[in-house]
Enzyme design. Structure first.
Site, mmCIF file in Angstrom:
data_model
loop_
_atom_site.group_PDB
_atom_site.id
_atom_site.type_symbol
_atom_site.label_atom_id
_atom_site.label_comp_id
_atom_site.label_asym_id
_atom_site.label_seq_id
_atom_site.Cartn_x
_atom_site.Cartn_y
_atom_site.Cartn_z
ATOM 1 N N TYR A 38 -5.321 -31.336 -3.973
ATOM 2 C CA TYR A 38 -5.230 -29.949 -3.515
ATOM 3 C C TYR A 38 -6.428 -29.643 -2.613
ATOM 4 O O TYR A 38 -7.132 -28.670 -2.782
ATOM 5 C CB TYR A 38 -5.163 -29.009 -4.731
ATOM 6 C CG TYR A 38 -4.391 -27.740 -4.462
ATOM 7 C CD1 TYR A 38 -3.019 -27.768 -4.299
ATOM 8 C CD2 TYR A 38 -5.058 -26.517 -4.330
ATOM 9 C CE1 TYR A 38 -2.306 -26.612 -4.034
ATOM 10 C CE2 TYR A 38 -4.356 -25.346 -4.068
ATOM 11 C CZ TYR A 38 -2.986 -25.405 -3.928
ATOM 12 O OH TYR A 38 -2.281 -24.249 -3.659
ATOM 13 N N VAL A 40 -7.072 -30.206 1.566
ATOM 14 C CA VAL A 40 -6.704 -29.460 2.775
ATOM 15 C C VAL A 40 -5.188 -29.509 3.003
ATOM 16 O O VAL A 40 -4.527 -28.476 3.123
ATOM 17 C CB VAL A 40 -7.447 -30.025 4.014
ATOM 18 C CG1 VAL A 40 -7.092 -29.204 5.252
ATOM 19 C CG2 VAL A 40 -8.946 -30.011 3.796
ATOM 20 N N HIS A 124 -0.714 -40.012 6.206
ATOM 21 C CA HIS A 124 -1.563 -40.825 7.077
ATOM 22 C C HIS A 124 -1.146 -42.273 6.841
ATOM 23 O O HIS A 124 -0.871 -42.660 5.701
ATOM 24 C CB HIS A 124 -3.019 -40.620 6.656
ATOM 25 C CG HIS A 124 -4.034 -41.029 7.682
ATOM 26 N ND1 HIS A 124 -3.708 -41.440 8.958
ATOM 27 C CD2 HIS A 124 -5.387 -41.080 7.630
ATOM 28 C CE1 HIS A 124 -4.815 -41.719 9.617
ATOM 29 N NE2 HIS A 124 -5.853 -41.518 8.841
ATOM 30 N N GLU A 244 -21.447 -22.252 30.535
ATOM 31 C CA GLU A 244 -20.761 -23.099 31.524
ATOM 32 C C GLU A 244 -20.169 -24.361 30.896
ATOM 33 O O GLU A 244 -19.360 -25.037 31.511
ATOM 34 C CB GLU A 244 -21.736 -23.515 32.637
ATOM 35 C CG GLU A 244 -22.062 -22.414 33.628
ATOM 36 C CD GLU A 244 -20.861 -21.911 34.430
ATOM 37 O OE1 GLU A 244 -19.809 -22.579 34.429
ATOM 38 O OE2 GLU A 244 -20.979 -20.825 35.034
HETATM 39 N N1 NAP Z 1 -7.284 -32.673 6.590
HETATM 40 C C1 NAP Z 1 -6.131 -32.522 7.229
HETATM 41 O O1 NAP Z 1 -5.768 -31.437 7.620
HETATM 42 C C2 NAP Z 1 -5.199 -33.693 7.442
HETATM 43 C C3 NAP Z 1 -4.321 -33.680 8.537
HETATM 44 C C4 NAP Z 1 -3.343 -34.666 8.618
HETATM 45 C C5 NAP Z 1 -3.287 -35.674 7.649
HETATM 46 N N2 NAP Z 1 -4.204 -35.689 6.630
HETATM 47 C C6 NAP Z 1 -4.098 -36.732 5.600
HETATM 48 O O2 NAP Z 1 -3.681 -36.089 4.389
HETATM 49 C C7 NAP Z 1 -4.269 -36.758 3.264
HETATM 50 C C8 NAP Z 1 -5.082 -35.746 2.475
HETATM 51 O O3 NAP Z 1 -6.161 -35.343 3.297
HETATM 52 P P1 NAP Z 1 -7.011 -34.023 3.000
HETATM 53 O O4 NAP Z 1 -7.912 -33.826 4.172
HETATM 54 O O5 NAP Z 1 -6.122 -32.928 2.548
HETATM 55 O O6 NAP Z 1 -7.864 -34.580 1.798
HETATM 56 P P2 NAP Z 1 -9.118 -33.924 1.145
HETATM 57 O O7 NAP Z 1 -9.156 -32.460 1.411
HETATM 58 O O8 NAP Z 1 -10.322 -34.702 1.471
HETATM 59 O O9 NAP Z 1 -8.666 -34.201 -0.366
HETATM 60 C C9 NAP Z 1 -9.445 -33.906 -1.340
HETATM 61 C C10 NAP Z 1 -8.571 -34.038 -2.618
HETATM 62 O O10 NAP Z 1 -8.809 -35.330 -3.170
HETATM 63 C C11 NAP Z 1 -9.297 -35.116 -4.504
HETATM 64 N N3 NAP Z 1 -10.235 -36.189 -4.847
HETATM 65 C C12 NAP Z 1 -11.312 -36.615 -4.132
HETATM 66 N N4 NAP Z 1 -11.907 -37.651 -4.772
HETATM 67 C C13 NAP Z 1 -11.185 -37.853 -5.902
HETATM 68 C C14 NAP Z 1 -11.273 -38.797 -6.955
HETATM 69 N N5 NAP Z 1 -12.228 -39.727 -6.970
HETATM 70 N N6 NAP Z 1 -10.368 -38.724 -7.965
HETATM 71 C C15 NAP Z 1 -9.372 -37.792 -7.945
HETATM 72 N N7 NAP Z 1 -9.221 -36.891 -6.960
HETATM 73 C C16 NAP Z 1 -10.121 -36.927 -5.952
HETATM 74 C C17 NAP Z 1 -9.982 -33.755 -4.459
HETATM 75 O O11 NAP Z 1 -10.138 -33.226 -5.735
HETATM 76 P P3 NAP Z 1 -11.565 -32.567 -6.127
HETATM 77 O O12 NAP Z 1 -11.661 -31.302 -5.343
HETATM 78 O O13 NAP Z 1 -11.480 -32.376 -7.592
HETATM 79 O O14 NAP Z 1 -12.631 -33.553 -5.682
HETATM 80 C C18 NAP Z 1 -8.970 -32.999 -3.608
HETATM 81 O O15 NAP Z 1 -7.834 -32.633 -4.342
HETATM 82 C C19 NAP Z 1 -5.116 -37.889 3.833
HETATM 83 O O16 NAP Z 1 -4.331 -39.065 3.853
HETATM 84 C C20 NAP Z 1 -5.405 -37.427 5.254
HETATM 85 O O17 NAP Z 1 -5.687 -38.499 6.129
HETATM 86 C C21 NAP Z 1 -5.145 -34.726 6.507
#
Ligand code: NAP
Length: 348
Positions: A38, A40, A124, A244
């Site tokens: 949960y 981005v 991704h 600029e």
């Molecule tokens: N960012 C974008 O808008 C975007 C755009 C296109 C595609 N994508 C793709 O979509 C996917 C998700 O990206 P995102 O940017 O949404 O990811 P993100 O915000 O970095 O995701 C964070 C999520 O991962 C959890 N998490 C992190 N470390 C963890 C661990 N060790 N164990 C369990 N949960 C963990 C976090 O929970 P906690 O908060 O509890 O740490 C949180 O729910 C990726 O494959 C990315 O490449 C992203």
């Protein structure tokens, strides 16, 4: 699918006309979709799916701020919000939306829940394309699909609420059920995409890593800084150099070429500006093309993926990142930017 001509090249795309929301609901009517993570993308995709009438649950590790955010968004613990493993076990479609580094770490714990006939969904191509490095290797009896919104999860949600849609790519890596294509496309429509264009996992990750390192993020900072420094070294004050270099670009010109293309933006500038832009676009192209070629090679050989895996899986990753972002924020150009933003009439 509709065939559209993009700059002389025919491509098949899926729009909401050929694949309306009602059809997506029909395709997924017996599915339980678990959005894992949960961060981005998680909120954007899960909330849009829920508002579009799909059967969605969220899987998120407990205890942190993110769990609380999911509760605040209306996901109910034990009903629609679960620990990651339990959500994967309950789901027929698992949308794996943890950060790319977390996907590697959590994979060994979720793979046993991906039983035959389920679908594993990514936004991704990273985990699968670089599977030799990520060790994310799904069994052959599940569908493996992708829908990658071309923008932030925040924009996906915002545009959905405005009645608009963010374009997404989609791909099928593995079709175990014969339903992988329709599952991918239905999910793409369900998460609020504008139109969907087809790709492969490999092309998605190569273009995405190139784009974010290139014009979308890395190259733009490099180019802006080079011009800002040149103006400053030649005696221009910060305000003049910033206006600029950055302010005029983001506030005045980008919206113009976003709306009607570069020629239209040029046509709406002074004749002096037009002449200069037309003469100088080629030297800038020629100077940067070798850098883009090098970047693409580094992406294709896996070096960029490895760097990202190594850095993002360090325990002090967050501290290091914060230090680098602080240096950027405290650079003269962006300190000037902060003042310029404050002086915008709408902020006064
Ligand atoms: N960012 C974008 O808008 C975007 C755009 C296109 C595609 N994508 C793709 O979509 C996917 C998700 O990206 P995102 O940017 O949404 O990811 P993100 O915000 O970095 O995701 C964070 C999520 O991962 C959890 N998490 C992190 N470390 C963890 C661990 N060790 N164990 C369990 N949960 C963990 C976090 O929970 P906690 O908060 O509890 O740490 C949180 O729910 C990726 O494959 C990315 O490449 C992203």
């Amino acid at each position: 699918m509709a065939v559209m001509n993009f700059g002389g090249v025919d491509e098949s795309v899926v729009t909401r006309t050929e694949f309306p929301l009602e059809k997506a609901r029909e395709v997924l009517k017996n599915e339980t979709i678990a959005v894992i993570g949960y961060g981005v993308q998680g909120p954007g995709q899960s909330l849009n799916l829920r508002d579009n009438g799909f059967n969605v649950i969220v899987g998120q590790r407990k205890g942190g701020k993110t769990w609380a955010k999911a509760v605040a968004d209306g996901w109910v613990p034990g009903e629609t919000l679960f620990e990651i493993e339990e959500a994967c076990q309950r789901a027929t479609i698992v949308q794996y939306l943890l950060s790319d580094a977390a996907q590697i770490e959590v994979w060994p714990r979720i793979k046993e829940h991906l039983t035959p006939g389920k679908a594993l969904y990514f936004s991704h191509g990273f985990g699968i394309t670089y599977k030799g490095r990520t060790h994310i290797i799904p069994s052959t009896d599940i569908d493996v699909i992708l829908v990658a919104p071309k923008g932030s999860g925040t924009s996906l949600r915002r545009m959905f609420l405005q009645g608009r849609g963010l374009n997404s790519s989609y791909a099928v890596f593995q079709d175990a059920t014969g339903r992988a294509w329709e599952r991918a496309v239905a999910l793409g429509i369900g998460v609020g995409s504008g139109y969907l264009f087809e790709t492969t996992f490999k092309k998605e990750v190569y273009s995405d890593l190139t784009g974010e390192r290139g014009t979308l993020m890395g190259a733009i900072q490099g180019l802006l800084l080079a011009q800002y420094e040149t103006l400053r070294e030649n005696g221009h004050d910060p305000s003049e150099a910033f206006n600029e270099t950055v302010e005029e670009l983001t506030q005045s010109l980008m919206p113009l070429f976003a709306e009607n293309g570069m020629d239209w933006m040029y046509a709406n500038c002074s004749t002096t500006a037009q002449r200069g832009a037309l003469d100088w676009m080629t030297p800038f192209h020629d100077a940067t093309k070798p850098v883009f070629e090098k970047l693409y090679k580094e992406v294709a050989c896996g070096n960029e993926a490895q760097r990202s895996i190594d850095t993002n899986s360090k325990p002090d990753y967050r501290e290091g990142l914060d230090r680098e972002l602080k240096a950027l924020r405290e650079s003269e150009m962006w300190r000037t930017g902060a003042v310029v933003r404050k002086l915008r009439p709408e902020n006064n």
